[in-house]
Design a protein around this motif. Structure first.
Motif, PDB file in Angstrom:
ATOM      1  N   VAL A  51      61.660  68.754  39.952  1.00 48.38           N
ATOM      2  CA  VAL A  51      60.398  68.139  39.559  1.00 48.38           C
ATOM      3  C   VAL A  51      59.252  68.918  40.191  1.00 48.38           C
ATOM      4  O   VAL A  51      59.279  69.234  41.386  1.00 48.38           O
ATOM      5  N   ASP A  52      58.282  69.249  39.375  1.00 47.21           N
ATOM      6  CA  ASP A  52      57.092  69.936  39.850  1.00 47.21           C
ATOM      7  C   ASP A  52      56.170  68.886  40.470  1.00 47.21           C
ATOM      8  O   ASP A  52      55.778  67.930  39.786  1.00 47.21           O
ATOM      9  N   PRO A  53      55.807  69.026  41.733  1.00 43.68           N
ATOM     10  CA  PRO A  53      54.941  68.027  42.377  1.00 43.68           C
ATOM     11  C   PRO A  53      53.611  67.829  41.664  1.00 43.68           C
ATOM     12  O   PRO A  53      53.001  66.761  41.766  1.00 43.68           O
ATOM     13  N   ALA A  54      53.167  68.861  40.945  1.00 42.03           N
ATOM     14  CA  ALA A  54      51.889  68.760  40.242  1.00 42.03           C
ATOM     15  C   ALA A  54      52.024  68.095  38.867  1.00 42.03           C
ATOM     16  O   ALA A  54      51.018  67.837  38.200  1.00 42.03           O
ATOM     17  N   PHE A  55      53.249  67.835  38.437  1.00 43.19           N
ATOM     18  CA  PHE A  55      53.502  67.260  37.113  1.00 43.19           C
ATOM     19  C   PHE A  55      53.297  65.749  37.173  1.00 43.19           C
ATOM     20  O   PHE A  55      53.938  65.050  37.954  1.00 43.19           O
ATOM     21  N   THR A  56      52.378  65.235  36.353  1.00 39.77           N
ATOM     22  CA  THR A  56      52.009  63.818  36.412  1.00 39.77           C
ATOM     23  C   THR A  56      52.170  63.128  35.060  1.00 39.77           C
ATOM     24  O   THR A  56      52.333  63.791  34.025  1.00 39.77           O
ATOM     25  N   SER A  57      52.086  61.808  35.106  1.00 35.72           N
ATOM     26  CA  SER A  57      52.136  61.022  33.874  1.00 35.72           C
ATOM     27  C   SER A  57      50.963  61.370  32.961  1.00 35.72           C
ATOM     28  O   SER A  57      51.110  61.416  31.735  1.00 35.72           O
ATOM     29  N   LYS A  58      49.813  61.646  33.557  1.00 38.38           N
ATOM     30  CA  LYS A  58      48.627  62.012  32.763  1.00 38.38           C
ATOM     31  C   LYS A  58      48.890  63.277  31.961  1.00 38.38           C
ATOM     32  O   LYS A  58      48.451  63.403  30.812  1.00 38.38           O
ATOM     33  N   ASP A  59      49.626  64.228  32.561  1.00 39.44           N
ATOM     34  CA  ASP A  59      49.972  65.460  31.842  1.00 39.44           C
ATOM     35  C   ASP A  59      50.792  65.147  30.600  1.00 39.44           C
ATOM     36  O   ASP A  59      50.567  65.724  29.519  1.00 39.44           O
ATOM     37  N   LEU A  60      51.758  64.253  30.738  1.00 40.39           N
ATOM     38  CA  LEU A  60      52.606  63.878  29.607  1.00 40.39           C
ATOM     39  C   LEU A  60      51.798  63.210  28.496  1.00 40.39           C
ATOM     40  O   LEU A  60      51.974  63.500  27.317  1.00 40.39           O
ATOM     41  N   VAL A  61      50.904  62.316  28.906  1.00 40.31           N
ATOM     42  CA  VAL A  61      50.153  61.533  27.931  1.00 40.31           C
ATOM     43  C   VAL A  61      49.146  62.402  27.180  1.00 40.31           C
ATOM     44  O   VAL A  61      49.000  62.288  25.956  1.00 40.31           O
ATOM     45  N   THR A  62      48.467  63.262  27.895  1.00 38.19           N
ATOM     46  CA  THR A  62      47.448  64.097  27.247  1.00 38.19           C
ATOM     47  C   THR A  62      48.042  65.346  26.605  1.00 38.19           C
ATOM     48  O   THR A  62      47.459  65.912  25.680  1.00 38.19           O
ATOM     49  N   GLY A  63      49.198  65.776  27.089  1.00 35.99           N
ATOM     50  CA  GLY A  63      49.779  67.015  26.587  1.00 35.99           C
ATOM     51  C   GLY A  63      50.659  66.878  25.370  1.00 35.99           C
ATOM     52  O   GLY A  63      50.854  67.825  24.627  1.00 35.99           O
ATOM     53  N   ARG A  64      51.263  65.699  25.162  1.00 37.11           N
ATOM     54  CA  ARG A  64      52.194  65.463  24.056  1.00 37.11           C
ATOM     55  C   ARG A  64      53.523  66.167  24.296  1.00 37.11           C
ATOM     56  O   ARG A  64      53.589  67.197  24.949  1.00 37.11           O
ATOM     57  N   ILE A  65      54.608  65.597  23.758  1.00 35.79           N
ATOM     58  CA  ILE A  65      55.944  66.175  23.909  1.00 35.79           C
ATOM     59  C   ILE A  65      56.588  66.398  22.546  1.00 35.79           C
ATOM     60  O   ILE A  65      56.221  65.754  21.557  1.00 35.79           O
ATOM     61  N   VAL A  66      57.537  67.320  22.525  1.00 32.67           N
ATOM     62  CA  VAL A  66      58.382  67.548  21.351  1.00 32.67           C
ATOM     63  C   VAL A  66      59.829  67.402  21.800  1.00 32.67           C
ATOM     64  O   VAL A  66      60.255  68.079  22.742  1.00 32.67           O
ATOM     65  N   ILE A  67      60.576  66.527  21.169  1.00 28.67           N
ATOM     66  CA  ILE A  67      61.997  66.363  21.475  1.00 28.67           C
ATOM     67  C   ILE A  67      62.786  67.308  20.572  1.00 28.67           C
ATOM     68  O   ILE A  67      62.797  67.168  19.352  1.00 28.67           O
ATOM     69  N   MET A  68      63.421  68.282  21.189  1.00 32.37           N
ATOM     70  CA  MET A  68      64.169  69.290  20.443  1.00 32.37           C
ATOM     71  C   MET A  68      65.519  68.738  19.963  1.00 32.37           C
ATOM     72  O   MET A  68      66.023  67.756  20.519  1.00 32.37           O
ATOM     73  N   PRO A  69      66.139  69.378  18.957  1.00 29.59           N
ATOM     74  CA  PRO A  69      67.513  68.999  18.593  1.00 29.59           C
ATOM     75  C   PRO A  69      68.408  69.086  19.824  1.00 29.59           C
ATOM     76  O   PRO A  69      68.217  69.961  20.671  1.00 29.59           O
ATOM     77  N   VAL A  70      69.358  68.182  19.927  1.00 29.68           N
ATOM     78  CA  VAL A  70      70.247  68.172  21.088  1.00 29.68           C
ATOM     79  C   VAL A  70      71.283  69.282  20.946  1.00 29.68           C
ATOM     80  O   VAL A  70      71.635  69.684  19.834  1.00 29.68           O
ATOM     81  N   LYS A  71      71.763  69.764  22.077  1.00 28.44           N
ATOM     82  CA  LYS A  71      72.758  70.846  22.067  1.00 28.44           C
ATOM     83  C   LYS A  71      74.017  70.374  22.791  1.00 28.44           C
ATOM     84  O   LYS A  71      73.969  70.019  23.973  1.00 28.44           O
ATOM     85  N   PHE A  72      75.156  70.372  22.093  1.00 30.00           N
ATOM     86  CA  PHE A  72      76.439  70.011  22.681  1.00 30.00           C
ATOM     87  C   PHE A  72      77.210  71.274  23.067  1.00 30.00           C
ATOM     88  O   PHE A  72      76.989  72.343  22.505  1.00 30.00           O
ATOM     89  N   ASP A  73      78.119  71.107  24.005  1.00 32.59           N
ATOM     90  CA  ASP A  73      78.932  72.244  24.448  1.00 32.59           C
ATOM     91  C   ASP A  73      80.138  72.455  23.547  1.00 32.59           C
ATOM     92  O   ASP A  73      80.966  73.321  23.806  1.00 32.59           O
ATOM     93  N   THR A  74      80.263  71.684  22.477  1.00 37.48           N
ATOM     94  CA  THR A  74      81.390  71.798  21.566  1.00 37.48           C
ATOM     95  C   THR A  74      80.916  71.653  20.127  1.00 37.48           C
ATOM     96  O   THR A  74      79.921  70.963  19.852  1.00 37.48           O
ATOM     97  N   GLU A  75      81.628  72.290  19.197  1.00 35.31           N
ATOM     98  CA  GLU A  75      81.287  72.176  17.780  1.00 35.31           C
ATOM     99  C   GLU A  75      81.900  70.937  17.135  1.00 35.31           C
ATOM    100  O   GLU A  75      81.662  70.668  15.958  1.00 35.31           O
ATOM    101  N   LYS A  76      82.690  70.184  17.900  1.00 39.71           N
ATOM    102  CA  LYS A  76      83.339  68.994  17.347  1.00 39.71           C
ATOM    103  C   LYS A  76      82.337  67.906  16.986  1.00 39.71           C
ATOM    104  O   LYS A  76      82.617  67.047  16.159  1.00 39.71           O
TER     105      LYS A  76
END
Length: 228
Positions: A51-76
């Motif tokens: 965790v970056d000590p400078a990383f805050t909730s305000k950063d998340l709220v104002t910056g927006r997030i993108v949830i990427m496709p999930v990656k599994f360790d198997t093709e099953k």
């Protein structure tokens, strides 16, 4: 409700009643505990790896997030399950952190829904470790978000004998690492790890990690920096 109960047939008597009651209790005890995972999820906490000590909730709220496709360790784990996992991650974020805007675009939506060509494009971020400057710039520009979320997952199942009830006892474990990457620097500002195990009775073993997904991802979202 009382009228319905009063109208129900009288229970059988003698040894037959005791036999049916014992069988019923055994069946209930052996049922999957998926519902319990949701109820007890609020007590679960991820292991915080970074965790970056400078990383805050305000950063998340104002910056927006993108949830990427999930990656599994198997093709099953097929495209449909991967799509269900991503959908439940978004649901977990919206339920637990309604203050954080979630960004997307048409291509990204198709990737999350299991379109293989689009999905493969976004999965390249995992191979690059999220640090390739040109891809970061493209992601930030096309999705208009400061952070993207990577999920590296492992899913395992083990089967234990049928016993008297005839079905198999199946134990499934979903283990994952979730990372938040800052598109402005390529740095991982938050990273956590968590493992969820469930068991139940089944006669067929198929990879269904999405049964874990909502409480599993909620655990991570609740671990992100919150308003003081």
């Amino acid at each position: 409700m009382n009228d319905m109960l009063d109208a129900s047939p009288a229970p059988p008597s003698g040894w037959l009643f005791r036999l049916k009651r014992a069988a019923s209790m055994m069946f209930i005890a052996s049922m999957p505990v998926f519902g319990l995972g949701v109820l007890s999820g609020c007590a679960w906490k991820p292991t915080i790896l970074r965790v970056d000590p400078a990383f805050t909730s305000k950063d998340l709220v104002t910056g927006r997030i993108v949830i990427m496709p999930v990656k599994f360790d198997t093709e099953k784990v097929g495209p449909r399950e991967r799509a269900l996992m991503a959908a439940q991650f978004i649901r977990a974020a919206r339920q637990n952190r309604q203050d954080i805007p979630i960004a997307s675009n048409a291509e990204h939506d198709r990737a999350l829904q299991g379109a293989l060509e689009e999905e493969s494009k976004f999965l390249r971020v995992y191979e690059e470790g999220g640090t390739d400057p040109s891809r970061l710039a493209n992601l930030k520009a096309s999705l208009d978000a400061r952070y993207f979320v990577l999920s590296r997952l492992k899913y395992e199942q083990s089967v234990h004998g049928g016993g008297r009830m005839g079905g198999n006892t199946v134990e499934s474990t979903l283990t994952g690492k979730v990372s938040l990457v800052d598109t402005t620097s390529g740095a991982v500002v938050w990273e956590g790890e968590f493992s969820s195990t469930r068991s139940g009775v089944d006669t067929m073993v198929d990879p269904h990690p999405s049964a874990h997904a909502l409480p599993f991802f909620s655990t991570f979202v609740r671990g992100w920096p919150a308003q003081p």
